[in-house]
Motif scaffolding. Structure first.
Motif, PDB file in Angstrom:
ATOM      1  N   GLU A 195      45.939  34.862  14.427  1.00  0.00           N
ATOM      2  CA  GLU A 195      47.217  34.048  14.501  1.00  0.00           C
ATOM      3  C   GLU A 195      46.229  33.449  14.997  1.00  0.00           C
ATOM      4  O   GLU A 195      47.119  31.574  15.589  1.00  0.00           O
ATOM      5  CB  GLU A 195      47.442  35.103  16.273  1.00  0.00           C
ATOM      6  CG  GLU A 195      48.900  35.957  15.709  1.00  0.00           C
ATOM      7  CD  GLU A 195      49.233  36.947  17.120  1.00  0.00           C
ATOM      8  OE1 GLU A 195      48.024  36.131  18.035  1.00  0.00           O
ATOM      9  OE2 GLU A 195      50.048  37.364  16.688  1.00  0.00           O
ATOM     10  N   ARG A 196      45.084  33.017  15.493  1.00  0.00           N
ATOM     11  CA  ARG A 196      44.010  32.029  15.268  1.00  0.00           C
ATOM     12  C   ARG A 196      43.943  30.824  14.535  1.00  0.00           C
ATOM     13  O   ARG A 196      43.170  29.127  14.350  1.00  0.00           O
ATOM     14  CB  ARG A 196      42.271  32.162  16.477  1.00  0.00           C
ATOM     15  CG  ARG A 196      42.604  33.279  17.611  1.00  0.00           C
ATOM     16  CD  ARG A 196      41.335  33.333  17.805  1.00  0.00           C
ATOM     17  NE  ARG A 196      41.053  34.267  19.642  1.00  0.00           N
ATOM     18  CZ  ARG A 196      41.062  33.483  20.167  1.00  0.00           C
ATOM     19  NH1 ARG A 196      40.874  32.581  20.665  1.00  0.00           N
ATOM     20  NH2 ARG A 196      41.138  34.716  21.280  1.00  0.00           N
ATOM     21  N   GLU A 198      48.072  40.698  30.143  1.00  0.00           N
ATOM     22  CA  GLU A 198      46.607  39.299  30.580  1.00  0.00           C
ATOM     23  C   GLU A 198      45.763  39.118  29.057  1.00  0.00           C
ATOM     24  O   GLU A 198      45.655  37.539  29.533  1.00  0.00           O
ATOM     25  CB  GLU A 198      45.539  40.693  30.947  1.00  0.00           C
ATOM     26  CG  GLU A 198      46.407  41.016  32.189  1.00  0.00           C
ATOM     27  CD  GLU A 198      45.279  42.299  32.649  1.00  0.00           C
ATOM     28  OE1 GLU A 198      46.013  42.653  34.187  1.00  0.00           O
ATOM     29  OE2 GLU A 198      44.634  42.500  32.575  1.00  0.00           O
ATOM     30  N   CYS A 199      45.694  39.552  28.017  1.00  0.00           N
ATOM     31  CA  CYS A 199      45.227  39.436  26.791  1.00  0.00           C
ATOM     32  C   CYS A 199      45.546  37.442  26.537  1.00  0.00           C
ATOM     33  O   CYS A 199      45.132  36.645  26.732  1.00  0.00           O
ATOM     34  CB  CYS A 199      45.432  39.632  25.289  1.00  0.00           C
ATOM     35  SG  CYS A 199      43.785  40.925  25.671  1.00  0.00           S
ATOM     36  N   ASP A 200      47.428  37.826  26.468  1.00  0.00           N
ATOM     37  CA  ASP A 200      47.565  36.476  25.898  1.00  0.00           C
ATOM     38  C   ASP A 200      47.902  35.542  27.292  1.00  0.00           C
ATOM     39  O   ASP A 200      47.884  34.452  26.725  1.00  0.00           O
ATOM     40  CB  ASP A 200      49.530  37.112  25.786  1.00  0.00           C
ATOM     41  CG  ASP A 200      49.730  37.784  24.810  1.00  0.00           C
ATOM     42  OD1 ASP A 200      49.154  37.454  24.053  1.00  0.00           O
ATOM     43  OD2 ASP A 200      50.775  38.640  24.909  1.00  0.00           O
ATOM     44  N   ALA A 234      45.582  30.173  28.661  1.00  0.00           N
ATOM     45  CA  ALA A 234      44.751  29.227  29.529  1.00  0.00           C
ATOM     46  C   ALA A 234      43.630  29.258  28.927  1.00  0.00           C
ATOM     47  O   ALA A 234      43.890  27.244  29.082  1.00  0.00           O
ATOM     48  CB  ALA A 234      44.799  30.026  30.497  1.00  0.00           C
ATOM     49  N   CYS A 235      42.854  29.581  28.285  1.00  0.00           N
ATOM     50  CA  CYS A 235      41.974  29.102  27.676  1.00  0.00           C
ATOM     51  C   CYS A 235      42.033  28.213  25.908  1.00  0.00           C
ATOM     52  O   CYS A 235      41.046  27.194  26.235  1.00  0.00           O
ATOM     53  CB  CYS A 235      40.686  30.040  27.293  1.00  0.00           C
ATOM     54  SG  CYS A 235      39.471  31.411  28.410  1.00  0.00           S
ATOM     55  N   ALA A 236      43.572  28.118  25.829  1.00  0.00           N
ATOM     56  CA  ALA A 236      43.542  26.778  24.624  1.00  0.00           C
ATOM     57  C   ALA A 236      43.944  25.690  25.604  1.00  0.00           C
ATOM     58  O   ALA A 236      43.607  24.575  23.985  1.00  0.00           O
ATOM     59  CB  ALA A 236      44.523  27.572  24.289  1.00  0.00           C
TER      60      ALA A 236
END
Length: 417
Positions: A302-303, A371-373, A378-380
């Motif tokens: 997905e990245r 939490e992963c999503d 947030a990191c994106a």
């Protein structure tokens, strides 16, 4: 209560003979760590197959003050598992036997041999300060095989705030690879530890917080009586001490020895402030690991092809899920305690901790899928990862500590750091 304290001077690491005797420990722990071991006061209660080996290796590793406690005597049948006893020691107290041999191994140590059973009214004497210096034990090692006495000792340690580790059942087992350390609350796999946990809760309302060493192996044999009963007799007719064992369990001597060694290793590393984290007591099915690998592949795809960079295989995923994150979300009470023997991982996924680095062994964190999503989103954002670390410094330190352990275990050199 018998025995007494040998009055000697604690060894000096500058002493030529003693430094050579403990040189391997100094190399392992460093000067400061070995000094902590030297200055420690440890109590070992129960000196059979497990306790004698625990006390033996604690002494051989340089602990300067050691109190050994047991009411029993060396018997011929003890010789298949006792650490130091010989035929010449048969009939002597186990505590006295150990002290005699310890004086030949490490004469500079202070060894306080107590020929006594641990009982509640003996608590102050057996768990109390060393001599007249008012110093409480730094560690207590429980190797008692009687449940009631064991429970009373553990409760006393908890009440006094003493660090303690307890041994589960070593009898009727033969597989040395199945030993695990766990909180007493998570020891359902061990019959002795399970019974201790139940009675600790029932009698003292203690439900956890005590480290235990157990074996996940099922017992191969049942209890046997040591004598043949005549008509009208019961086993209780042969009890020397009321409510104490009159039946024994078959023992392969090497297993209690391994238990004792493992307990000693735990105590010594804790004293030296160089503790280890053992493999957790959890059971996962192979399908659960395969699912985690598939989910990571999907998350990486997905990245996008340009940034997707997955550098782990199934075996490494197994290590991360089971040993690093213990099949819990990293945010689940910061992974401080295991919660169950069987673990449900259906809601969990692996994702990158730092999105600027590859999905490698030392950059993957286990979280719930939600939490992963949230973490990835947030990191994106520009500077998102740095903002997350700054906003949650305690959590970030926890994660980095775990990943540093991964690097140490696999010899990974992080050129970016």
């Amino acid at each position: 209560v018998g025995g007494g304290t040998t009055t000697t001077t604690a060894y000096d690491l500058r002493d030529e003979i003693l430094r050579e005797q403990f040189t391997r420990n100094v190399q392992f722990f460093g000067e400061r760590g070995q000094t902590r071991v030297r200055d420690a006061f440890v109590v070992v209660v129960g000196l059979g197959g497990v306790g004698s080996h625990a006390a033996h290796m604690i002494l051989r590793s340089g602990v300067g003050k050691l109190r050994v406690v047991d009411f029993d005597q060396v018997s011929l049948s003890s010789l298949n598992r006792h650490a130091t006893a010989t035929r010449a020691d048969v009939g002597t107290a186990k505590a006295t036997c150990l002290k005699k041999h310890f004086e030949k191994i490490y004469p500079e140590a202070d060894v306080d041999a107590r020929v006594a059973m641990y009982e509640e009214d003996a608590e102050d004497e057996l768990l109390g300060a060393w001599g007249g210096d008012g110093r409480a034990p730094d560690f207590v090692v429980d190797c008692i095989d009687n449940i009631d006495t064991k429970v009373d000792l553990l409760a006393a340690c908890a009440r006094r705030g003493l660090r303690v580790v307890t041994s589960g059942g070593a009898g009727a087992k033969c597989d040395p690879t199945r030993l695990r350390f766990a909180d007493i609350a998570d020891c359902a796999a061990d019959p002795l530890a399970r019974a201790v946990r139940y009675r600790l809760n029932k009698k003292y309302k203690i439900q956890g917080g005590i480290k235990a060493l157990i074996s996940l192996e099922k017992q191969r044999c049942e209890l046997v009586a040591e004598m043949e009963l005549k008509d009208g007799e019961t086993l209780s007719d042969y009890q020397v001490i009321p409510n104490f064992r009159v039946r024994t369990i078959p023992v392969l001597g090497c297993v209690p020895a391994i238990f004792g060694m493992a307990l000693a290793s735990h105590v010594l590393t804790e004293l030296a402030e160089a503790p280890f984290e053992g493999e957790p007591v959890i059971v996962l099915q192979s399908k659960q690991y395969e699912t985690q690998l598939d989910r990571l592949r999907e998350r990486e795809s997905e990245r996008g092809r340009e940034v997707s960079n997955m550098a782990v295989d199934l075996e490494q995923v197994m290590y991360l899920v089971r040993e690093t994150w213990r099949a819990l979300s990293a945010r689940d009470d910061q992974n401080k305690r295991l919660k169950a023997y069987w673990r449900n991982t259906s809601a969990l996924s692996l994702t990158r901790w730092n999105p600027s680095r590859a999905a490698s062994l030392d950059n993957l964190i286990l979280l719930t899928t939600e939490e992963c999503d949230a973490h990835d989103a947030a990191c994106a954002e520009e500077g998102g990862f740095e903002k997350l670390v700054a906003a949650e410094p305690e959590f970030a330190r926890f994660v980095e500590t775990r990943l540093a352990r991964v690097r140490a275990d696999f010899g990974i050199v992080d050129d970016a750091r």
